[in-house]
Design an enzyme around this catalytic site. Structure first.
Site, mmCIF file in Angstrom:
data_model
loop_
_atom_site.group_PDB
_atom_site.id
_atom_site.type_symbol
_atom_site.label_atom_id
_atom_site.label_comp_id
_atom_site.label_asym_id
_atom_site.label_seq_id
_atom_site.Cartn_x
_atom_site.Cartn_y
_atom_site.Cartn_z
ATOM 1 N N HIS A 111 0.851 -1.251 0.012
ATOM 2 C CA HIS A 111 -0.033 -0.022 0.163
ATOM 3 C C HIS A 111 0.846 1.216 0.055
ATOM 4 O O HIS A 111 0.508 2.226 0.756
ATOM 5 C CB HIS A 111 -0.905 -0.106 1.515
ATOM 6 C CG HIS A 111 -2.075 0.977 1.176
ATOM 7 N ND1 HIS A 111 -3.313 0.682 0.482
ATOM 8 C CD2 HIS A 111 -2.328 2.146 1.554
ATOM 9 C CE1 HIS A 111 -3.942 1.618 0.560
ATOM 10 N NE2 HIS A 111 -3.685 2.407 1.241
ATOM 11 N N THR A 147 -2.569 2.275 -4.951
ATOM 12 C CA THR A 147 -2.769 2.876 -3.629
ATOM 13 C C THR A 147 -3.447 4.360 -3.696
ATOM 14 O O THR A 147 -3.211 5.009 -4.474
ATOM 15 C CB THR A 147 -1.366 3.172 -2.919
ATOM 16 O OG1 THR A 147 -0.586 2.113 -3.075
ATOM 17 C CG2 THR A 147 -1.167 3.655 -1.732
ATOM 18 N N GLU A 148 -4.556 4.254 -2.967
ATOM 19 C CA GLU A 148 -5.415 5.574 -2.738
ATOM 20 C C GLU A 148 -6.008 5.863 -4.204
ATOM 21 O O GLU A 148 -6.261 7.091 -4.243
ATOM 22 C CB GLU A 148 -4.582 6.468 -1.991
ATOM 23 C CG GLU A 148 -4.135 5.983 -0.588
ATOM 24 C CD GLU A 148 -5.231 5.726 0.431
ATOM 25 O OE1 GLU A 148 -6.440 6.009 0.431
ATOM 26 O OE2 GLU A 148 -5.034 4.983 1.166
ATOM 27 N N LEU A 149 -6.139 5.051 -5.166
ATOM 28 C CA LEU A 149 -6.499 5.381 -6.362
ATOM 29 C C LEU A 149 -5.652 6.281 -7.226
ATOM 30 O O LEU A 149 -6.020 7.076 -8.017
ATOM 31 C CB LEU A 149 -7.942 5.859 -6.519
ATOM 32 C CG LEU A 149 -9.212 4.953 -6.038
ATOM 33 C CD1 LEU A 149 -10.546 5.530 -6.252
ATOM 34 C CD2 LEU A 149 -8.830 3.502 -6.677
ATOM 35 N N TRP A 301 -8.222 9.558 -4.472
ATOM 36 C CA TRP A 301 -9.212 9.708 -4.089
ATOM 37 C C TRP A 301 -9.448 10.573 -2.748
ATOM 38 O O TRP A 301 -10.300 10.636 -1.936
ATOM 39 C CB TRP A 301 -9.960 8.537 -3.976
ATOM 40 C CG TRP A 301 -9.773 7.506 -2.924
ATOM 41 C CD1 TRP A 301 -8.582 7.437 -2.060
ATOM 42 C CD2 TRP A 301 -10.206 6.270 -2.551
ATOM 43 N NE1 TRP A 301 -8.473 6.454 -1.266
ATOM 44 C CE2 TRP A 301 -9.442 5.610 -1.606
ATOM 45 C CE3 TRP A 301 -11.608 5.619 -3.084
ATOM 46 C CZ2 TRP A 301 -10.140 4.485 -1.071
ATOM 47 C CZ3 TRP A 301 -11.802 4.346 -2.594
ATOM 48 C CH2 TRP A 301 -11.020 3.676 -1.701
#
Length: 425
Positions: A111, A147-149, A301
């Site tokens: 991540h 990771t986190e879009l 995002w």
């Protein structure tokens, strides 16, 4: 047959939290992790979210006989903690995988923010994660979620080169302009990469606003929500609902009615008939891209800005980020599994998130997830750990250099010793 679709995707991640690591620990104790906190939080979230939600998803899949489908990305850091502290969570995901109605996406194993710093490290983590997903769940990921879009043109090109034809990202307003997120798009510089964009308004109605009694749309019912999706999808083919899995039972408590809402949603969708459920890969097979999306600077995002400032928005974060990724090349040379594991966990985006100095509405979100009292405490703790890790790496490299020198000396050809011959008198 429904002409429009719903793509329901959940992120599953738990960070490997660091223990309080003081300056005087450097060089003396190289165990960096708060095992008690990690175990306690993991088991709490498992009981409140992962186990009951997985059971509910399994019941809904069986009840609707293939009409209900979902997708997950589960970080390697979370998988490690599941196996260590709560293996029954792994079993519950295996039961979902066995239905054939669940898609597991590839992502960075730790991540991490590696896609922003090192292509080689990024590829290494994606390959490691895909192999782990296939080992555990018997499926090889074909769609990717960073990771986190986080997405940009360059990241999309790397993802496509790794063999992924579908990628998820955010339908950020400053990128989309007048365009709807409810279509399949393609990358601007890699048109063969198909993009699914998160409908953040509808996603956040569940993820953030569901239990807010001051919200003028409270309470949210399945029927009301289906009507909102129908209104949104007047322009579009597929409504992409992407959110943290911990929304259910952890961020939104069971008492809020969140599980009842999810139990009722598939039935309301099927009864209405406008939508069918699809996985990300099914969505990009079913619908053709309507346009290319040009993203020069990375989006995500996170927060109102939908950019990288949640992790790299101040000098503390930038300094820590540069420090950890400056060791990538030396680590590759040393090639030590124990160091590689620690290096991976130290890349988790959460460590940089804890250093965020944002205030106002986003500040409250950052505070909720932050185990530190201040961003400065998070930075100092992290940098102390990095200092110890750097020392270990340097020692390993020095030992490797000594070993290589010794091997070279042993392998060198022996010098011929010439004896002087005495002259005859």
């Amino acid at each position: 047959m429904a002409s429009k679709s719903i793509c329901l995707y959940f992120q599953v991640h738990q960070p490997t939290r660091l223990r309080l690591y003081r300056f005087f620990d450097i060089g003396k104790d190289s165990h960096y992790y708060d095992d008690f906190a990690n175990r306690t939080i993991l088991r709490r979230v498992a009981q409140k979210c992962y186990l009951p939600m997985n059971q509910l998803m399994l019941e809904l899949i069986n009840k609707h006989k293939g009409k209900f489908k979902i997708a997950y990305s589960i970080s390697g850091s979370a998988l490690e903690q599941f196996q260590r502290f709560c293996p029954e969570v792994i079993d519950s995901f295996k039961a979902l995988a066995a239905t054939g109605r669940v898609e597991f996406l590839a992502e960075t194993y730790y991540h991490s923010l590696a896609s922003l710093a090192s292509e080689s490290e990024f590829r290494h983590q994606v390959e490691k994660h895909a192999a782990r997903i296939e080992e555990l769940f018997g499926v090889k990921p074909t769609a990717f979620r960073n990771t986190e879009l986080i997405y940009s043109n360059g990241i999309g090109e790397m993802v496509y080169d790794m063999g992924y034809k579908t990628m998820l990202t955010e339908g950020a307003r400053h990128i989309m302009g007048w365009q709807s997120p409810n279509f399949v798009y393609s990358g601007e510089t890699q048109p063969h990469l198909k993009l699914l964009l998160r409908n953040y308004n509808l996603s956040d109605d569940i993820a953030f606003r569901f239990s807010n009694r001051s919200w003028d749309m409270w309470p949210l019912t399945a029927e009301k929500y289906v009507n909102w999706m129908k209104e949104s999808a007047k322009e579009g083919d597929v409504v992409n609902l992407f959110m943290d899995y911990e929304t259910f039972g952890e961020h939104q408590s069971a008492e809020s009615g969140i599980f009842d809402f999810m139990r009722a949603l598939p039935e309301a969708v099927v009864k209405d008939g406008t939508f069918g459920f699809v996985t990300p890969s099914e969505a990009t097979r079913k619908y053709k891209p309507v346009a290319g999306i040009d993203v020069e600077d990375p989006i995500s995002w996170a927060d109102e800005e939908r950019d990288l400032t949640a992790w790299l928005g101040n000098e503390l974060q930038s300094e820590a980020f540069k420090k950890v990724y400056a060791m990538t090349e030396k680590l590759a040379i040393v090639n030590d599994p124990e160091l590689y594991s620690d290096f991976g966990h130290l890349q988790e985006s959460d460590h940089f998130y804890y250093m965020c100095t944002k205030f106002f509405s986003d500040g409250e979100v950052h505070k909720y997830f932050n185990p530190y009292d201040t961003p400065y405490e998070a930075f100092i703790n992290y940098m102390n750990v990095i200092s110890d890790f750097q020392t270990r790496l340097d020692e390993k490299r020095a030992a490797l250099d000594v070993k290589e020198t010794a091997v070279q000396e042993l392998a060198a050809p022996a010098k011929t010793v010439r004896r002087k011959v005495a002259k005859k008198k």
